[in-house]
Enzyme design. Structure first.
Site, PDB file in Angstrom:
ATOM      1  N   SER A 244       0.846  -1.193   0.000  1.00 42.72           N
ATOM      2  CA  SER A 244       0.000   0.000   0.000  1.00 42.72           C
ATOM      3  C   SER A 244       0.877   1.237   0.000  1.00 42.72           C
ATOM      4  O   SER A 244       2.100   1.159   0.096  1.00 42.72           O
ATOM      5  CB  SER A 244      -0.914   0.010   1.218  1.00 42.72           C
ATOM      6  OG  SER A 244      -0.164   0.384   2.344  1.00 42.72           O
ATOM      7  N   LYS A 245       0.211   2.371  -0.087  1.00 39.49           N
ATOM      8  CA  LYS A 245       0.891   3.662  -0.173  1.00 39.49           C
ATOM      9  C   LYS A 245       1.902   3.847   0.973  1.00 39.49           C
ATOM     10  O   LYS A 245       2.937   4.470   0.790  1.00 39.49           O
ATOM     11  CB  LYS A 245      -0.184   4.749  -0.130  1.00 39.49           C
ATOM     12  CG  LYS A 245       0.294   6.118  -0.444  1.00 39.49           C
ATOM     13  CD  LYS A 245       0.060   6.478  -1.892  1.00 39.49           C
ATOM     14  CE  LYS A 245       0.688   7.842  -2.170  1.00 39.49           C
ATOM     15  NZ  LYS A 245       0.948   8.113  -3.538  1.00 39.49           N
ATOM     16  N   ARG A 246       1.593   3.254   2.137  1.00 43.90           N
ATOM     17  CA  ARG A 246       2.521   3.484   3.249  1.00 43.90           C
ATOM     18  C   ARG A 246       3.862   2.785   3.005  1.00 43.90           C
ATOM     19  O   ARG A 246       4.869   3.119   3.594  1.00 43.90           O
ATOM     20  CB  ARG A 246       1.914   3.077   4.594  1.00 43.90           C
ATOM     21  CG  ARG A 246       1.719   1.696   4.794  1.00 43.90           C
ATOM     22  CD  ARG A 246       1.415   1.083   6.069  1.00 43.90           C
ATOM     23  NE  ARG A 246       1.590  -0.317   5.728  1.00 43.90           N
ATOM     24  CZ  ARG A 246       0.652  -1.083   5.239  1.00 43.90           C
ATOM     25  NH1 ARG A 246      -0.562  -0.655   5.137  1.00 43.90           N
ATOM     26  NH2 ARG A 246       0.906  -2.313   4.868  1.00 43.90           N
TER      27      ARG A 246
END
Ligand code: GLU
Length: 487
Positions: A244-246
């Protein structure tokens, strides 16, 4: 048999990098077999539809070189097809209308949970009499259409990666085929479309494995031939969760913006869950098409490594002809405000001098902004510790810079002359190469990391380089006096 595969994204946002990997595998399998690869937009869940997602997905696929055959198919254009198929099942007694309200379904769900029963619908409407059905219809009660799943026996599924998987039918649910808004569910639309599009290999993520038995039962109920199924292992972040974006970039658009090249992303993604042998690492798209084989896709989930992707990107950046590299890198110079848009002839020439020196050292084009700053702006602050080995004798570094200035003033700023002059200086003084080069490098670049020293000096030019060295000497002199921080 002509192989026909499809990529079937839901337009709920930008294309995820894991989705691109699925698309790539589907594409490769089709092309390897001289078959066809289609794009199907699964837009029947109106609540999750995101404006612009279709264009963004198409852009990402084309960027990666995954051109689909024919026009894309939109499920929302084909609602008739699904209704007709559902009607047929109803008429043949293979599906039924379920009038249960959301509130009731909720109660059933909770009750089943309490009694530790598998989640699912309790089949209340499966055996309604014709009168009961007519009464509901006469009242205009909303309903969904569910598949009548056999209550006994087992469904045997075949997956080309995992082999045979058996499911007891009594663990399966009477899945919804058509929702109360008349739109089909994924289950229904996928089966009808894959049949209608004559898809030979249903290629998709492994999250669909548990739905495979009801899909097979639905293919059978509709009298369709069952295609081959291929469930790809998921792509995970280092923490074992969906990337994910994190973790950094997660959607293809992010990777494009960061300056990854499509060749690098495709090469890396292909090896994320598939392998050819233990040796070959670099694959062009043509080679992937030639060598790709579904039977060599792994069952284990694949862990995404940004470092490995960076390695590939660095490799492909170095392969680019200088003109291509210029075209791709220019937007990053413009965005950083280093050159005007469009660049002047002088700016273009300057960038063309910089690129061969930095392409060995950057991994993504986005790195241009931080890595090339010193080519356009003189350093504003220095860390005195950078000038000397382990921050030891700063006075000596200042002395070296001072003594080198007059020599550089007499030197032509081309690589050869710079090298000759500094070599003579080192031979004469006995100063170690590092002790001489490091302060000059830090003075002109503001950091310990830069391309080759002679190349850097010659690109910056004599006037600019000398000015920076003089500034650094001044800066260090005053920082000595003022407790070693800023001027
Ligand atoms: N729309 C489904 C998804 O995005 C597609 C699954 C499939 O390829 O059949 O997961």
């Amino acid at each position: 048999m002509l192989v026909r595969t499809r990529f079937a994204p839901s337009p709920t946002g930008h294309l995820h990098i894991g989705g691109l990997r699925s698309a790539l595998f589907s594409y490769l399998w089709a092309k390897k077999n001289n078959g066809k690869f289609f794009l199907r937009i699964e837009d029947t869940d109106r609540s999750r539809y995101v404006e612009g997602a279709v264009d963004s997905i198409k852009k990402a696929l084309l960027w990666a070189g995954l051109k689909w055959d024919d026009e894309p198919i939109f499920q929302s254009d084909r609602l008739d097809l699904y209704s007709k198929a559902a009607e047929k099942l109803l008429n043949e007694g293979k599906a039924y209308r379920c009038f249960c309200s959301e509130a009731r379904l909720d109660r059933v769900r909770k009750l089943r949970e309490q009694n530790k029963l598998p989640s699912g619908y309790d089949r209340k409407c499966r055996n309604l009499t014709q009168e009961e059905i007519d009464e509901h219809l006469a009242h205009g009660d909303p309903y969904v259409i569910r598949l009548k799943v056999p209550l006994e026996g087992e469904t045997i599924c075949h997956d080309l990666i995992r082999g045979e998987i058996r499911f007891d039918n009594n663990t399966l649910e009477d899945i919804v085929l058509i929702k109360s808004d008349s739109f089909p569910t994924y289950h229904m639309a996928h089966v009808v479309d894959d049949h209608d599009m004559q898809i030979t290999h249903v290629t998709r993520g492994e999250e669909w494995i548990s739905s495979m038995p009801v899909h097979i039962l639905l293919f059978q109920a509709l009298g369709y031939e069952i295609p081959a199924f291929v469930h790809f292992p998921v792509v995970l972040g280092k923490d074992g969760k969906k990337l994910s974006k994190r973790d950094g970039a997660a959607s293809v658009i992010d990777f494009i913006e960061m300056g990854y090249l499509p060749e690098a992303v495709v090469n890396y993604l292909a090896l994320l869950g598939w392998s050819y042998d233990d040796q070959k690492q670099i694959f062009s798209m043509d080679e992937l098409i030639q060598f790709f084989d579904i039977s060599k896709i792994s069952k284990a989930s694949a862990v995404f490594s940004y470092e490995k992707l960076d390695w590939y990107n660095g490799y492909y950046l170095r392969q680019l002809p200088l003109d291509d590299l210029y075209q791709k890198a220019l937007p990053y110079f413009i965005k950083a405000g280093y050159v005007s848009n469009p660049p002047s002839t002088l700016e273009k020439e300057y960038i063309l001098k910089i690129l061969p020196e930095i392409r060995e050292r950057i991994f993504r084009l986005k790195d241009i902004e931080s890595y090339c700053k010193f080519f356009f702006h003189q350093p504003e602050i220095y860390n005195p510790d950078d000038f000397t080995d382990k921050g030891r004798d700063l006075n000596r570094a200042i002395e070296i810079l001072k003594s080198i200035l007059p020599i550089l003033k007499e030197t032509d700023f081309n690589i050869q002359s710079l090298e000759d002059s500094l070599k003579i200086y080192i031979d004469k003084t006995g100063i170690k190469v590092k002790d001489c080069f490091m302060p000059i490098r830090v003075a002109v670049c503001g950091s310990k990391y830069s391309p080759g020293l002679f190349e850097t000096l010659s690109i910056l030019g004599k006037e600019e380089s000398l000015k920076r060295i003089e500034n650094a000497i001044k800066y260090l002199g005053s920082s000595q006096l003022n407790t070693g921080t800023t001027v």
